[in-house]
Design a protein around this motif. Structure first.
Motif, PDB file in Angstrom:
ATOM      1  N   GLU A 109     -35.679  -7.459  52.693  1.00 26.86           N
ATOM      2  CA  GLU A 109     -34.240  -7.649  52.863  1.00 26.86           C
ATOM      3  C   GLU A 109     -33.426  -6.734  51.955  1.00 26.86           C
ATOM      4  OE1 GLU A 109     -32.738  -9.365  55.108  1.00 26.86           O
ATOM      5  OE2 GLU A 109     -30.735  -8.967  54.340  1.00 26.86           O
ATOM      6  N   ALA A 110     -33.934  -6.520  50.739  1.00 27.80           N
ATOM      7  CA  ALA A 110     -33.176  -5.704  49.789  1.00 27.80           C
ATOM      8  C   ALA A 110     -32.891  -4.319  50.351  1.00 27.80           C
ATOM      9  CB  ALA A 110     -33.948  -5.583  48.477  1.00 27.80           C
ATOM     10  N   SER A 115     -27.056  -0.084  49.666  1.00 27.32           N
ATOM     11  CA  SER A 115     -26.139   0.990  50.057  1.00 27.32           C
ATOM     12  C   SER A 115     -26.933   2.276  50.262  1.00 27.32           C
ATOM     13  CB  SER A 115     -25.092   1.206  48.960  1.00 27.32           C
ATOM     14  OG  SER A 115     -25.707   1.810  47.827  1.00 27.32           O
ATOM     15  N   GLN A 116     -26.291   3.221  50.945  1.00 29.20           N
ATOM     16  CA  GLN A 116     -26.955   4.510  51.197  1.00 29.20           C
ATOM     17  C   GLN A 116     -27.307   5.208  49.881  1.00 29.20           C
ATOM     18  OE1 GLN A 116     -27.961   5.637  54.157  1.00 29.20           O
ATOM     19  NE2 GLN A 116     -28.904   7.355  53.093  1.00 29.20           N
ATOM     20  N   GLN A 121     -31.420   7.001  45.937  1.00 30.09           N
ATOM     21  CA  GLN A 121     -31.974   7.040  44.584  1.00 30.09           C
ATOM     22  C   GLN A 121     -33.366   6.420  44.528  1.00 30.09           C
ATOM     23  OE1 GLN A 121     -29.243   5.291  41.798  1.00 30.09           O
ATOM     24  NE2 GLN A 121     -27.606   6.718  42.274  1.00 30.09           N
ATOM     25  N   GLU A 122     -33.507   5.253  45.139  1.00 32.88           N
ATOM     26  CA  GLU A 122     -34.770   4.519  45.043  1.00 32.88           C
ATOM     27  C   GLU A 122     -35.890   5.220  45.804  1.00 32.88           C
ATOM     28  OE1 GLU A 122     -35.375   1.965  43.194  1.00 32.88           O
ATOM     29  OE2 GLU A 122     -33.352   1.445  42.549  1.00 32.88           O
ATOM     30  N   LEU A 184     -33.656  -4.917  43.365  1.00 32.81           N
ATOM     31  CA  LEU A 184     -32.432  -4.635  44.115  1.00 32.81           C
ATOM     32  C   LEU A 184     -31.763  -5.935  44.532  1.00 32.81           C
ATOM     33  CD1 LEU A 184     -33.234  -1.713  46.550  1.00 32.81           C
ATOM     34  CD2 LEU A 184     -31.425  -1.774  44.854  1.00 32.81           C
ATOM     35  N   GLU A 185     -32.582  -6.902  44.976  1.00 28.40           N
ATOM     36  CA  GLU A 185     -32.014  -8.187  45.390  1.00 28.40           C
ATOM     37  C   GLU A 185     -31.306  -8.860  44.215  1.00 28.40           C
ATOM     38  OE1 GLU A 185     -34.859 -10.681  47.281  1.00 28.40           O
ATOM     39  OE2 GLU A 185     -35.251  -9.251  48.883  1.00 28.40           O
TER      40      GLU A 185
END
Lengths: 188, 262
Positions: A109-110, A115-116, A121-122, A184-185
């Motif tokens: 889900e994260a 965001s784009q 980055q990730e 991220l979540e």
């Protein structure tokens, strides 16, 4: 409020060209980024972007929200068209519009709500963690559209080694990205 | 997708290398058929391909976004105008069953709910922030609900009426979509000019008795905007948008920027 991609795509399916314009406004920059990354030519990339959004218009009836997000479907069209162009330049056959055999990917889900810029980055960081030869295998397969044999021929690496590197790379990317998803979540 | 994979064939470790190539589209043609046959009966490889497929879905996110020349959009829209689509006969989203959209929304709700719940605990000491966060959560939930209802209406083949931009806003476009569930009609607008803070767009239903206020909504920012009218137009009436002082007025004073007959 802004309507969702899914709502806009339903309008496109019903013949609403303005809805396609709104979809274009949302996603043309990421489509252009991918096309340019694959073709290294601004002119060719822009042609692919235009062709791909026109393909969204023409193929709208075959889009099913159950199979994934509109953005992913669009980027698959962009990628396939770029690969077709690259393969034509190499004198190979084309691959067609969509690979229907790929089971629906299920993102944590994260990643769906990120965001784009977070995604950029990730995912870039995850790719950077790969050993250079594994990253090269993924890069040549995804962004250059080469098969494992073609990668072997181009890099002078035994086919078995290419296969092993690709597998290790995908495992490591999966592990890294899935591990990063909870953080991220927490941020969300 | 509700496809289920059964473990009908023994798992073969050598196939895992092909799973990576398959997901990346790099599998050799001669191996594809063999792998697909294996995949159909191997739950483990199917799960692997799904995971690898998700990774592949994320790969284009690693590239930098780029601007496109303005004329690309113009050419695209010209192509679209000369190539009308035949509307799909069958709705693509079943309106009576939960859809992946619903599930996604629900997940987003749950995420938003968790995030906001955590924040609410912190904000007990900050009454103002608590109030503000709850207000934002309500807005997010209302927006998602509106979008779900709009998707359901479109999927059910709801009647749709086109609004066109006038000389005041020639690029603007819009549509009124009747809600088959009996709610107030949806209003979808796009490419309306931005307005200064002291102005707003106001919708009107214009019938034989004159214009009736149908709601105000924020100024355009070039994107699209979905809302509900607070008046249901009848056949033969017109829906129009004007630019009015912030907060709206009892009777239209500004120029019509968008209009269409029902």
């Amino acid at each position: 409020m802004e309507p969702s991609d899914e709502a806009l795509m339903l309008l496109v399916q019903q013949g609403d060209g303005q809805a396609l314009g709104t979809i274009y406004d949302r996603h043309h920059r990421v489509a252009m980024g991918l096309a340019y990354r694959m073709l290294s030519s601004r002119e060719s990339a822009e042609e692919i972007v235009q062709e791909s959004f026109l393909a969204v218009w023409r193929l709208a009836g075959s889009y099913h929200v159950e199979r994934g997000r509109l953005k992913d479907w669009l980027l698959q069209i962009v990628r396939n068209r770029c690969i077709d162009r690259l393969r034509r330049e190499r004198g190979f056959g084309t691959i067609g519009e969509i690979d229907p055999a790929l089971p629906d990917p299920q993102l944590p889900e994260a990643w769906v709500v990120a965001s784009q810029e977070e995604l950029r980055q990730e995912v870039s960081a995850a790719l950077a963690l790969l050993p250079a030869e594994q990253r090269e295998a993924v890069d040549l397969a995804y962004f250059s559209g080469l098969s494992q044999q073609e990668i072997s021929d181009r890099t002078g690496t035994p086919l078995g080694t290419v296969k092993g590197r690709m597998r290790l790379a995908m495992d490591k990317l999966r592990q890294t990205l899935w591990t990063r998803a909870p953080s991220l979540e927490a941020r969300g | 997708m509700s496809r289920r994979y059964e473990q009908l064939v023994p798992h073969d470790d050598s196939m895992e290398e092909l799973a990576a190539a398959f997901a990346l589209g790099a599998i050799e043609p001669g191996e594809r058929g063999q792998f697909e046959t294996h995949l159909a009966g191997c739950a483990r490889c199917s799960a692997l391909v799904r995971d690898y497929g998700a990774v592949v879905t994320l790969l284009p996110s690693s590239v930098d976004q780029m601007d496109v020349s303005l004329d690309v959009r113009e050419r695209l829209m010209a192509d679209v105008a000369t190539e009308p689509r035949v509307p799909a006969v069958e709705p693509r989203v079943a309106p009576t069953e939960p859809t992946p959209i619903d599930r996604a929304r629900t997940r987003r709700f749950s995420l938003s709910g968790l995030a906001v719940a955590a924040l609410v605990v912190v904000s007990l000491s900050f009454g103002y922030w608590n109030y503000r966060l709850q207000s934002e959560l309500r807005d997010v939930q209302q927006a998602a609900r509106l979008d779900q209802e709009f998707v359901a209406a479109l999927a059910a083949g709801a009647p749709r009426y086109t609004l066109s931009g006038t000389a005041e806003a020639p690029s603007a476009h819009g549509a009124v979509v009747i809600d088959p569930a009996g709610g107030q009609p949806f209003l979808l607008v796009g490419d309306l000019p931005s307005l200064p803070p002291d102005r707003t767009y106001q919708a009107w239903v214009v019938g034989a008795a004159g214009p009736v206020d149908a709601g105000v909504f924020p100024s355009g920012s070039g994107g699209s905007h979905l809302t509900r009218l607070n008046q249901a137009p009848r056949a033969g009436e017109t829906v129009a948008l004007t630019v009015e002082p912030a907060g709206g007025v009892a009777a239209p004073t500004g120029q019509i920027v968008l209009a269409g007959a029902i």
